[in-house]
Scaffold this motif. Structure first.
Motif, PDB file in Angstrom:
ATOM      1  N   GLU A  11      -3.398   4.654   8.897  1.00 27.49           N
ATOM      2  CA  GLU A  11      -4.269   3.664   9.060  1.00 27.49           C
ATOM      3  C   GLU A  11      -4.043   2.439   7.968  1.00 27.49           C
ATOM      4  OE1 GLU A  11      -6.542   3.108  11.232  1.00 27.49           O
ATOM      5  OE2 GLU A  11      -5.855   4.980  12.191  1.00 27.49           O
ATOM      6  N   LYS A  12      -3.575   2.826   6.765  1.00 31.15           N
ATOM      7  CA  LYS A  12      -3.225   1.651   5.812  1.00 31.15           C
ATOM      8  C   LYS A  12      -2.135   0.851   6.326  1.00 31.15           C
ATOM      9  CE  LYS A  12      -4.448   4.272   1.603  1.00 31.15           C
ATOM     10  NZ  LYS A  12      -4.132   4.930   0.353  1.00 31.15           N
ATOM     11  N   ARG A  13      -0.963   1.327   7.069  1.00 27.61           N
ATOM     12  CA  ARG A  13      -0.008   0.829   7.602  1.00 27.61           C
ATOM     13  C   ARG A  13      -0.389  -0.417   8.381  1.00 27.61           C
ATOM     14  NH1 ARG A  13       2.242   5.432   5.836  1.00 27.61           N
ATOM     15  NH2 ARG A  13       4.459   5.794   5.768  1.00 27.61           N
ATOM     16  N   LYS A  14      -1.267   0.242   9.419  1.00 32.10           N
ATOM     17  CA  LYS A  14      -1.874  -0.821  10.261  1.00 32.10           C
ATOM     18  C   LYS A  14      -2.632  -1.987   9.927  1.00 32.10           C
ATOM     19  CE  LYS A  14      -1.245   2.632  13.862  1.00 32.10           C
ATOM     20  NZ  LYS A  14      -1.968   3.824  14.673  1.00 32.10           N
ATOM     21  N   LYS A  15      -3.294  -1.716   8.669  1.00 30.66           N
ATOM     22  CA  LYS A  15      -4.068  -2.678   8.016  1.00 30.66           C
ATOM     23  C   LYS A  15      -3.272  -3.751   7.494  1.00 30.66           C
ATOM     24  CE  LYS A  15      -8.492  -0.039   7.230  1.00 30.66           C
ATOM     25  NZ  LYS A  15      -9.318   0.783   6.118  1.00 30.66           N
ATOM     26  N   ALA A  16      -1.940  -3.448   7.030  1.00 27.93           N
ATOM     27  CA  ALA A  16      -1.113  -4.158   6.326  1.00 27.93           C
ATOM     28  C   ALA A  16      -0.705  -5.211   7.140  1.00 27.93           C
ATOM     29  CB  ALA A  16       0.039  -3.449   5.900  1.00 27.93           C
TER      30      ALA A  16
ATOM     31  N   GLY B 127      -3.874  -8.806   5.842  1.00 30.60           N
ATOM     32  CA  GLY B 127      -3.400  -7.782   5.290  1.00 30.60           C
ATOM     33  C   GLY B 127      -2.194  -8.047   4.254  1.00 30.60           C
ATOM     34  N   SER B 128      -1.597  -7.190   3.522  1.00 33.63           N
ATOM     35  CA  SER B 128      -0.474  -7.460   2.704  1.00 33.63           C
ATOM     36  C   SER B 128       0.599  -7.886   3.418  1.00 33.63           C
ATOM     37  CB  SER B 128      -0.173  -6.174   1.747  1.00 33.63           C
ATOM     38  OG  SER B 128       0.289  -4.933   2.548  1.00 33.63           O
TER      39      SER B 128
ATOM     40  N   VAL C  52      -2.693  -6.875  10.012  1.00 27.48           N
ATOM     41  CA  VAL C  52      -3.588  -7.599  10.448  1.00 27.48           C
ATOM     42  C   VAL C  52      -3.528  -8.855   9.577  1.00 27.48           C
ATOM     43  CG1 VAL C  52      -4.686  -5.838  11.540  1.00 27.48           C
ATOM     44  CG2 VAL C  52      -5.351  -6.585   9.303  1.00 27.48           C
TER      45      VAL C  52
ATOM     46  N   GLU D 262       0.901  -1.263  -0.025  1.00 31.73           N
ATOM     47  CA  GLU D 262      -0.013  -0.027   0.073  1.00 31.73           C
ATOM     48  C   GLU D 262       0.853   1.210  -0.120  1.00 31.73           C
ATOM     49  OE1 GLU D 262      -2.470  -3.201   2.024  1.00 31.73           O
ATOM     50  OE2 GLU D 262      -0.303  -2.439   1.999  1.00 31.73           O
TER      51      GLU D 262
ATOM     52  N   TYR E 189       1.046  -9.578   6.184  1.00 25.74           N
ATOM     53  CA  TYR E 189       0.684 -10.693   6.760  1.00 25.74           C
ATOM     54  C   TYR E 189       0.756 -11.882   5.729  1.00 25.74           C
ATOM     55  CZ  TYR E 189      -2.028 -14.196   9.131  1.00 25.74           C
ATOM     56  OH  TYR E 189      -2.285 -15.566   9.822  1.00 25.74           O
TER      57      TYR E 189
ATOM     58  N   GLU F 217      -4.568   9.073   7.198  1.00 24.16           N
ATOM     59  CA  GLU F 217      -5.090   8.059   6.340  1.00 24.16           C
ATOM     60  C   GLU F 217      -4.006   6.985   6.008  1.00 24.16           C
ATOM     61  OE1 GLU F 217      -6.570  10.306   3.439  1.00 24.16           O
ATOM     62  OE2 GLU F 217      -8.496  10.712   4.167  1.00 24.16           O
TER      63      GLU F 217
END
Length: 451
Positions: A421-426, A431-432, A428, A197, A434, A418
């Motif tokens: 938040e993208k970094r943190k979603k990666a 996520g990318s 979980v 991302e 993961y 914003e």
């Protein structure tokens, strides 16, 4: 049931690289309870603190990660800084070979591969000798790694890029960099401290370069360990309003001479903003030494004058401070760790690349993504020789005011949040990062052990 597969990590002799290597080692071990890791540590010559650092790492990791501290060797100092460090790594080749021979002799866990730092590529030869696959770990992002990954040396022995003029390739340091880049091709994969991302186009473009498989396994951050420690300066930050403090931090090797220090002090004074400044004294010109904290009365008048709005400190862990709600802006040299950390905590950057092309590439990335404002892009400081260039009070004050006071800062803060938040979603599940790390583990553990 005990572990059945083992990876060996080999770190470059620099504390920042070692810390990231240890953080990288945690990820596969936490994901797969049949996997263990041994980290081989090459001591930085003349560094008496490495033993205590290893003790700190040992106390903070799972029992399935162990460390082997290789003997300290002192190669000749009659060379450039890069050549000196490269020689230091090369001199440990026999020690690495001996350590891996001992690990390979065991029946379990089976040694499945070597993961080497981007500046330890000579150790790939050791992996070949033992018939095990090797991977290279790049603690930078793709943007910062352009001068390594985008070299035509993947297919062309006479490289020349927009970053390094052709006439420079005869110099010793450039030959060393090219040597590492060429060795990348001999690995089974390249692990990069980025995520899809953040650099989607760059990650996709690598597939067309003829390089090994690239795994974006970032962001790799030492947040959990560092943010639990207590620091006196946090007491002062607790008393400041949200997003009101400018943090000036240029990492462990960031330092300024007296003239540049005065310009920074004047910019802070004129801006009137609250600030926290990690100020370091540069080594004597021509000496390969780490910066140290200023001592005595240097800057005493400025410190006294601004005591109500700011603090001048020595080195401090950046992550623990960046995480604080009071930090509003980070003035940074655009190192990749700082880029990831500021993005993680949603802090805009006053960008000032200083030492390397890698930092300039990170600077370009954060400017393009509207996560930073530019102070100066053409400033260069040699770690040994220093710099004759000066960034002026006006340049710094203007950016500080824009980021702390003006309307345009609100839009930037929104974009930075914003991106955070993208970094943190990666990270979980699903996520990318993961998924990418899962592919690394699958690739390593599915390989048959060497005979």
């Amino acid at each position: 049931m005990g572990t059945t597969s083992e990876l060996v990590f080999i770190s470059f002799p620099a504390l920042s690289h070692l810390a990231l290597m240890v953080e990288m080692a945690r990820r596969p071990v936490n994901r797969n309870n049949r996997l263990s890791v041994t980290v081989l540590i090459i001591k930085f010559p003349f560094n008496s603190k490495i033993d205590s650092n290893v003790q700190s790492f040992t106390a903070s990791v799972t029992t399935r990660i162990c460390f082997i501290l290789l003997p300290q060797l002192n190669p000749s100092l009659e060379t450039s800084a890069m050549a000196f460090l490269n020689q230091s790594v090369e001199s440990h080749k026999a020690d690495v070979q001996g350590a891996i021979a001992n690990l390979s002799a065991r029946s379990l866990p089976r040694l499945k591969g070597l993961i080497v730092d981007m500046f330890c590529t000579s150790m790939i030869d050791v992996a070949v000798k033992f018939g095990i696959p090797s991977y290279v770990f790049i603690p930078l992002g793709v943007a910062c790694s352009d001068t390594e990954l985008d070299f035509p040396c993947f297919a062309n022995p006479l490289p020349a890029t927009k970053f390094l003029p052709a006439e420079m390739f005869m110099k010793e340091d450039c030959r060393i960099f090219l040597g590492h880049a060429r060795k990348f091709r001999e690995t089974k994969g390249i692990l990069v401290n980025t995520f899809a991302e953040l650099e989607p186009r760059a990650v996709e473009a690598l597939a067309d370069l003829g390089a090994p498989v690239v795994y974006p396994v970032g962001p790799i951050l030492n947040i959990e360990v560092e943010s639990k420690k207590g620091f006196e300066i946090l007491d002062w930050l607790h008393q400041q309003p949200d997003a009101s403090v400018v943090l000036l931090f240029f990492r462990r090797y960031g330092s300024f001479d007296e003239d540049q220090t005065k310009q920074i002090a004047c910019a802070l004074d004129r801006s009137g903003c609250r600030f926290l400044w990690s100020l370091r004294r540069p080594p004597a010109k021509g000496k390969l030494e780490a910066p140290c904290d200023y001592a005595g009365s240097r800057g005493e008048g400025f410190i006294n004058q601004t005591a109500s709005v700011g603090r001048v400190i020595g080195w401090a862990p950046q992550v623990a401070i960046l995480a604080h709600r009071a930090i509003g802006v980070l003035m940074s040299h655009c190192g990749w760790n700082s880029t990831l950390e500021s993005g993680w905590f949603g802090v805009p950057v006053a960008a000032w690349p200083q030492y390397a092309e890698q930092q300039f590439n990170a600077f370009q990335l954060v400017i393009e993504l509207s996560l930073a404002m530019e102070i100066r892009r053409d400033y260069r400081r040699d770690l040994v020789k220093g710099s004759d260039s000066i960034v002026t009070t006006d340049e710094m004050e203007g950016v500080i005011r824009r980021l702390m006071e003006r309307e345009e800062a609100k839009e930037m803060r929104k974009k930075v949040k914003e991106a955070s938040e993208k970094r943190k979603k990666a990270l979980v599940e699903g996520g990318s990062r993961y998924l990418s790390l899962g592919r690394v583990i699958e690739d390593v553990c599915s390989r048959q052990a060497s005979s």
